[in-house]
Design an enzyme around this catalytic site. Structure first.
Site, PDB file in Angstrom:
ATOM      1  N   GLU A  82       3.270   5.741   3.754  1.00  0.00           N
ATOM      2  CA  GLU A  82       4.783   5.984   3.694  1.00  0.00           C
ATOM      3  C   GLU A  82       5.375   5.751   2.585  1.00  0.00           C
ATOM      4  O   GLU A  82       5.128   4.828   1.799  1.00  0.00           O
ATOM      5  CB  GLU A  82       5.159   4.971   5.066  1.00  0.00           C
ATOM      6  CG  GLU A  82       6.594   4.984   5.066  1.00  0.00           C
ATOM      7  CD  GLU A  82       7.078   4.093   6.097  1.00  0.00           C
ATOM      8  OE1 GLU A  82       6.279   3.182   6.713  1.00  0.00           O
ATOM      9  OE2 GLU A  82       8.202   3.872   6.230  1.00  0.00           O
ATOM     10  N   ARG A 112      -8.744  -3.913   7.103  1.00  0.00           N
ATOM     11  CA  ARG A 112      -7.969  -3.616   5.991  1.00  0.00           C
ATOM     12  C   ARG A 112      -8.591  -4.619   5.100  1.00  0.00           C
ATOM     13  O   ARG A 112      -9.156  -5.693   5.216  1.00  0.00           O
ATOM     14  CB  ARG A 112      -6.479  -3.929   6.305  1.00  0.00           C
ATOM     15  CG  ARG A 112      -6.226  -5.399   6.695  1.00  0.00           C
ATOM     16  CD  ARG A 112      -4.751  -5.636   6.679  1.00  0.00           C
ATOM     17  NE  ARG A 112      -3.841  -4.638   7.138  1.00  0.00           N
ATOM     18  CZ  ARG A 112      -2.887  -4.064   6.355  1.00  0.00           C
ATOM     19  NH1 ARG A 112      -2.720  -4.257   5.407  1.00  0.00           N
ATOM     20  NH2 ARG A 112      -2.226  -2.942   7.138  1.00  0.00           N
ATOM     21  N   LYS A 158       3.965  -4.599   1.736  1.00  0.00           N
ATOM     22  CA  LYS A 158       4.832  -3.780   0.889  1.00  0.00           C
ATOM     23  C   LYS A 158       6.393  -4.809   0.932  1.00  0.00           C
ATOM     24  O   LYS A 158       7.031  -4.787  -0.194  1.00  0.00           O
ATOM     25  CB  LYS A 158       5.357  -2.341   1.189  1.00  0.00           C
ATOM     26  CG  LYS A 158       4.117  -1.525   0.663  1.00  0.00           C
ATOM     27  CD  LYS A 158       4.469  -0.002   0.923  1.00  0.00           C
ATOM     28  CE  LYS A 158       3.748   0.396   2.097  1.00  0.00           C
ATOM     29  NZ  LYS A 158       3.979   2.023   2.420  1.00  0.00           N
TER      30      LYS A 158
HETATM   31  P1  ATP Z   1       2.001  -2.479   4.088  1.00  0.00           P
HETATM   32  O1  ATP Z   1       1.359  -3.328   5.041  1.00  0.00           O
HETATM   33  O2  ATP Z   1       1.669  -2.831   2.695  1.00  0.00           O
HETATM   34  O3  ATP Z   1       3.243  -2.218   4.498  1.00  0.00           O
HETATM   35  P2  ATP Z   1       1.431   0.214   5.522  1.00  0.00           P
HETATM   36  O4  ATP Z   1      -0.020   0.183   6.146  1.00  0.00           O
HETATM   37  O5  ATP Z   1       2.842  -0.007   6.100  1.00  0.00           O
HETATM   38  O6  ATP Z   1       1.197  -1.073   4.302  1.00  0.00           O
HETATM   39  P3  ATP Z   1       1.166   2.714   4.724  1.00  0.00           P
HETATM   40  O7  ATP Z   1       1.769   3.466   3.440  1.00  0.00           O
HETATM   41  O8  ATP Z   1       1.416   3.376   5.834  1.00  0.00           O
HETATM   42  O9  ATP Z   1       1.226   1.251   4.328  1.00  0.00           O
HETATM   43  O10 ATP Z   1      -0.340   3.055   4.278  1.00  0.00           O
HETATM   44  C1  ATP Z   1      -1.032   4.086   3.983  1.00  0.00           C
HETATM   45  C2  ATP Z   1      -2.528   4.096   4.480  1.00  0.00           C
HETATM   46  O11 ATP Z   1      -2.940   2.682   3.764  1.00  0.00           O
HETATM   47  C3  ATP Z   1      -2.703   3.587   6.053  1.00  0.00           C
HETATM   48  O12 ATP Z   1      -3.781   4.312   6.482  1.00  0.00           O
HETATM   49  C4  ATP Z   1      -3.255   2.127   5.899  1.00  0.00           C
HETATM   50  O13 ATP Z   1      -4.000   2.035   6.894  1.00  0.00           O
HETATM   51  C5  ATP Z   1      -3.690   1.863   4.641  1.00  0.00           C
HETATM   52  N1  ATP Z   1      -3.549   0.555   4.118  1.00  0.00           N
HETATM   53  C6  ATP Z   1      -2.514  -0.245   3.947  1.00  0.00           C
HETATM   54  N2  ATP Z   1      -2.846  -1.402   3.628  1.00  0.00           N
HETATM   55  C7  ATP Z   1      -4.106  -1.277   3.531  1.00  0.00           C
HETATM   56  C8  ATP Z   1      -5.403  -2.507   3.358  1.00  0.00           C
HETATM   57  N3  ATP Z   1      -4.650  -3.654   2.927  1.00  0.00           N
HETATM   58  N4  ATP Z   1      -6.534  -2.080   3.481  1.00  0.00           N
HETATM   59  C9  ATP Z   1      -6.859  -1.039   3.837  1.00  0.00           C
HETATM   60  N5  ATP Z   1      -6.046  -0.030   3.762  1.00  0.00           N
HETATM   61  C10 ATP Z   1      -4.949  -0.092   4.035  1.00  0.00           C
HETATM   62 MG    MG Z   2       1.980   2.194   7.721  1.00  0.00          MG
END
Ligand code: ATP
Ligand code: MG
Length: 566
Positions: A41, A268, A278
Site C-alpha cells: 500500500e 510476518r 508504518k
Molecule cells: P504495516 O503493518 O507496516 O503497515 P502492511 O502490511 O500494512 O504493513 P502493506 O503495504 O500492505 O503493509 O504490505 C505489503 C506486503 O508486505 C503485504 O503482503 C504484507 O503482508 C507484507 N508485509 C508487511 N509487513 C511484513 C512483515 N513484517 N513481514 C513479512 N511481510 C510483511
Molecule cells: Mg496492508
C-alpha cells in the site's frame, strides 16, 4: 542471487510454500504456472518486513520459472501518494528484483470491481446499507454474540442497484452509505459478518483523480485483483488467515473456478529492538525522532541502504529467516551478522582515527614521508595494495593508549612496544599533558629494522591503526546504534509509549581523521575502518567534507584484537 535459490527438486529441505508449489506443479493444479505478487500500500516506505515479503514472492517466482507482479494496493486515497509509490519502486529495484512490465494498481481495476459488485448485488449477495460506520462497528457483536442485522439487509435488488449507482455518481456524502456483502451476522468469524465492500469517500486519488468517490475495501479488492492478474499463489501474513474464508467466499459467489487464485499465509517478520508498523515509523518521522524515512537508524529499506547495508546482505538475511507458519521474533543480531559477513568479504580496508590523540616519533626524520603498502582487502588479495603515507607526526585512537594500564592491556602505554599497522614497532617514551592533565601528545621512538614486511625480529601483542597528521582528511563520522534500547519497544508500562524506549545514544557525531585515499569516496561506498567497524559514505558527503555512517561495529572489540602481522 544466492546459490541455493535455484530450482531444487530434491536435496535441501523445502519450506512449506515451496512444498505447496511443487505439489501444484506436479499435479498441474495451476496449469503449470507460478504467479505471485507483492502488494504494497503506497502509504509509507518499505521496511525490512516488506523486504522479507519481496524476497519471498519474487524469489519463489524466480525459483519456479514464474512471474511476480508489483501491485500497488491503492484503495485508500487519503493516506497514499505518488511519492510513496516512487520510493517503493526504487527500493524493490535496489533489492535486486524486477517486475518487468507488470506494474499494476488496484485502482486499475476499479471499473471491474464495480461491475463485479453489481453481479453480487444482482444475485442478492450484497446490499446497500445506510448504517454509519459507528453503527456498524457497534452492532458487530463478539465472536460468541451474533451481530445486529442491518435494517437494510433485505432491501430489494433493484433499489440496491439504483443506490449503488447513485453512490458511484457522487450523490451521497461521505459515510452515509456502504455496500456490504450479505453473508452471516452470526458467523463466529467476524470477517464474515456482512463485511463492508465499498465506502463513500469524496477524495482525490493519485491515479484516478476525481473519477471515483466510492472506494473498495481491502478484502473486496485484493482477491479479485489477484484473479484479474492471474495470480496463482497469493501469499500474505498470518493475520490474514481469518480473512481467507472471505477471500474464497467472494470468488465462489463470482463463480470463479478457472484460474482461481489461492491465499497462503506465513508468519510476518518480527525483529527485536525495532518497530515495524508504518504508523509507528511515520510517528518517528513526523515527531522528528529521526531525520526522515531514510534515517540510517530506521528499519526501512531506504534507511538500511543509507546505513550501508547491501542488497545482498538483506537477501541473505531473508533467506536465513526462512518461512515460518507461527509467529516468532528474529534477533536483530542476525541482520547485523549478515551485513558484517558481506562487508568483511567485500569492503576495502582503510585506516580512520575516530578519537584522535597526537603521537610523535622522536627519532623519525623530520620532513620524511614513506608511502607504505597496505592490503586493500585481505579477503581478496587480488585487489592488491593501497598506499598510505607515514611520517613523524601521527594520530592514534585515544583509547589505544593508557598511562596507567591494567595487566592485560596490550596496546600502548609508557615503556611498552606495539606495532603501527603496515609500519614499524614503536615504544612509548613519555607523554605531554596540558594544564588540566589531559594527554596532548604521546612521544615515541621507532625501530627502523622492524618495518612491516621485513623478517620479524620480535613479537608484540598489539597492533594499532593510525593516520599521518599532515595527510589525514577530516571527516564527520556518525556513529549509529540501535534506535531502541530494549528488545521489545512496543511492550511498555501503562500509559507509556514505544517512543519512551528510544535509545538516547542512538546517534553520536564525532570528527575523525581518515587516510588520504578516501578523498574521492563517493556516497554509498562502503569501507572497513580497520579495527573500528564498517562505514559507508553518506549522501551528505562531498570530497571536501566527508561524512561517514557507521554501518556496524566489528564483531571483536578492540581489546581482543591480536597482533596480526600488519
Ligand atoms: P504495516 O503493518 O507496516 O503497515 P502492511 O502490511 O500494512 O504493513 P502493506 O503495504 O500492505 O503493509 O504490505 C505489503 C506486503 O508486505 C503485504 O503482503 C504484507 O503482508 C507484507 N508485509 C508487511 N509487513 C511484513 C512483515 N513484517 N513481514 C513479512 N511481510 C510483511
Ligand atoms: Mg496492508
Amino acid at each position: 542471487m544466492k546459490e541455493d535459490n535455484k530450482h531444487s527438486g530434491q536435496g535441501g529441505s523445502l519450506n512449506f510454500l515451496e512444498q505447496i508449489i511443487e505439489k501444484d506443479l506436479a499435479m498441474a493444479t495451476t496449469g503449470g504456472r507460478v504467479h505471485t505478487r507483492f502488494p504494497p500500500e503506497p502509504n509509507g516506505y518499505l521496511h525490512i518486513g516488506h523486504a522479507k515479503s519481496i524476497c519471498l514472492n519474487f524469489g519463489l517466482a524466480a525459483k519456479y520459472n514464474g512471474k511476480c507482479n508489483l501491485r500497488f494496493d491503492d484503495t485508500n486515497p487519503t493516506k497514499e501518494n505518488v511519492g510513496y509509490v516512487n520510493a517503493i519502486r526504487e527500493d524493490i529495484r535496489w533489492l535486486g528484483f524486477d517486475w518487468e512490465e507488470r506494474e499494476y494498481y488496484a485502482s486499475d481495476y476499479f471499473g471491474e470491481l464495480f461491475d463485479m459488485a453489481v453481479v453480487l448485488i444482482r444475485q442478492g449477495d450484497a446490499y446497500v446499507c445506510d448504517m454509519s460506520g459507528e453503527e456498524i462497528a457497534a452492532g458487530r457483536g463478539t465472536p460468541s454474540v451474533p451481530g445486529k442485522i442491518s435494517p437494510w439487509r433485505e432491501r430489494p435488488v433493484e433499489e440496491n442497484l439504483e443506490l449503488f449507482e447513485r453512490m458511484r455518481k457522487g450523490e451521497f456524502p461521505d459515510g452515509s452509505r456502504v455496500v456490504r456483502a450479505k453473508i452471516d451476522m452470526a458467523s463466529p468469524n467476524m470477517h464474515l459478518r456482512d463485511p463492508v465492500m465499498y465506502r463513500i469517500m469524496h477524495a482525490h486519488h493519485h491515479r484516478t483523480a476525481n473519477k471515483w468517490c466510492i472506494y473498495p475495501m481491502y478484502d473486496w479488492a485484493h482477491g479479485q485483483s489477484d484473479y484479474l492478474e492471474n495470480i496463482t499463489h497469493s501469499i500474505c501474513t498470518l493475520e490474514f488467515e481469518v480473512h481467507r474464508p472471505l477471500y474464497n467466499w467472494f470468488l465462489d459467489k463470482l463463480g470463479i473456478s478457472q484460474n482461481r487464485p489461492r491465499q497462503f499465509e506465513f508468519a510476518r517478520l518480527n525483529l527485536n529492538y525495532t518497530v515495524m508498523s508504518k504508523r509507528k515509523l511515520l510517528e518517528l518521522v513526523e515527531g522528528r525522532y529521526v531525520k526522515g524515512w531514510d534515517d540510517p537508524r530506521m528499519p526501512t529499506i531506504s534507511g538500511l541502504r543509507r546505513r550501508g547495508y547491501t542488497p545482498a546482505s538483506i537477501r541473505v538475511f531473508s533467506d536465513k529467516v526462512g518461512v515460518a507458519k507461527r509467529e516468532n521474533v528474529i534477533d536483530m543480531a542476525l541482520l547485523e551478522y549478515c551485513i558484517r559477513e558481506d562487508l568483511n568479504r567485500n569492503a576495502p580496508r582503510v585506516m580512520t582515527v575516530i578519537n584522535p590523540v597526537k603521537l610523535v616519533i622522536e627519532n623519525y626524520p623530520e620532513g620524511q614521508v614513506e608511502e607504505l603498502q597496505a592490503l586493500r582487502n585481505p579477503e581478496k588479495p587480488e585487489e592488491g595494495y593501497r598506499k598510505v603515507p607515514f611520517s613523524k607526526t601521527l594520530y592514534i585512537e585515544q583509547g589505544d593508549f593508557m598511562e596507567d594500564p591494567p595487566k592485560k592491556f596490550f596496546r600502548l602505554s609508557p615503556g611498552s612496544e606495539v606495532r603501527l599497522k603496515y609500519a614499524y614497532l614503536i615504544r612509548c617514551e613519555s607523554v605531554v599533558k596540558d594544564q588540566q592533565g589531559n594527554i596532548t601528545e604521546i612521544r615515541c621512538t621507532y625501530d627502523p629494522g622492524t618495518k612491516s614486511g621485513m623478517a620479524p625480529t620480535r613479537k608484540v601483542k598489539g597492533t594499532l591503526h593510525w593516520v599521518s597528521a599532515a595527510h589525514a582528511l577530516e571527516a564527520e563520522i556518525r556513529l549509529y546504534d540501535r534506535l531502541f534500547e530494549v528488545p521489545d519497544p512496543e511492550n511498555v508500562a501503562q500509559g507509556g509509549n514505544f517512543k519512551d524506549n528510544i535509545n538516547p545514544a542512538s546517534l553520536q557525531i564525532v570528527r575523525g581523521l581518515a587516510e588520504p585515499g578516501l578523498r574521492d569516496a563517493m556516497p554509498g561506498e562502503r569501507f572497513q575502518f580497520e579495527r573500528t567497524g564498517y562505514f559507508c559514505v553518506d549522501p551528505d558527503s562531498s570530497p571536501g567534507s566527508l561524512v561517514f555512517n557507521r554501518t556496524s561495529s566489528l564483531r571483536d572489540s578492540w581489546a581482543k584484537m591480536k597482533d596480526s602481522q600488519g
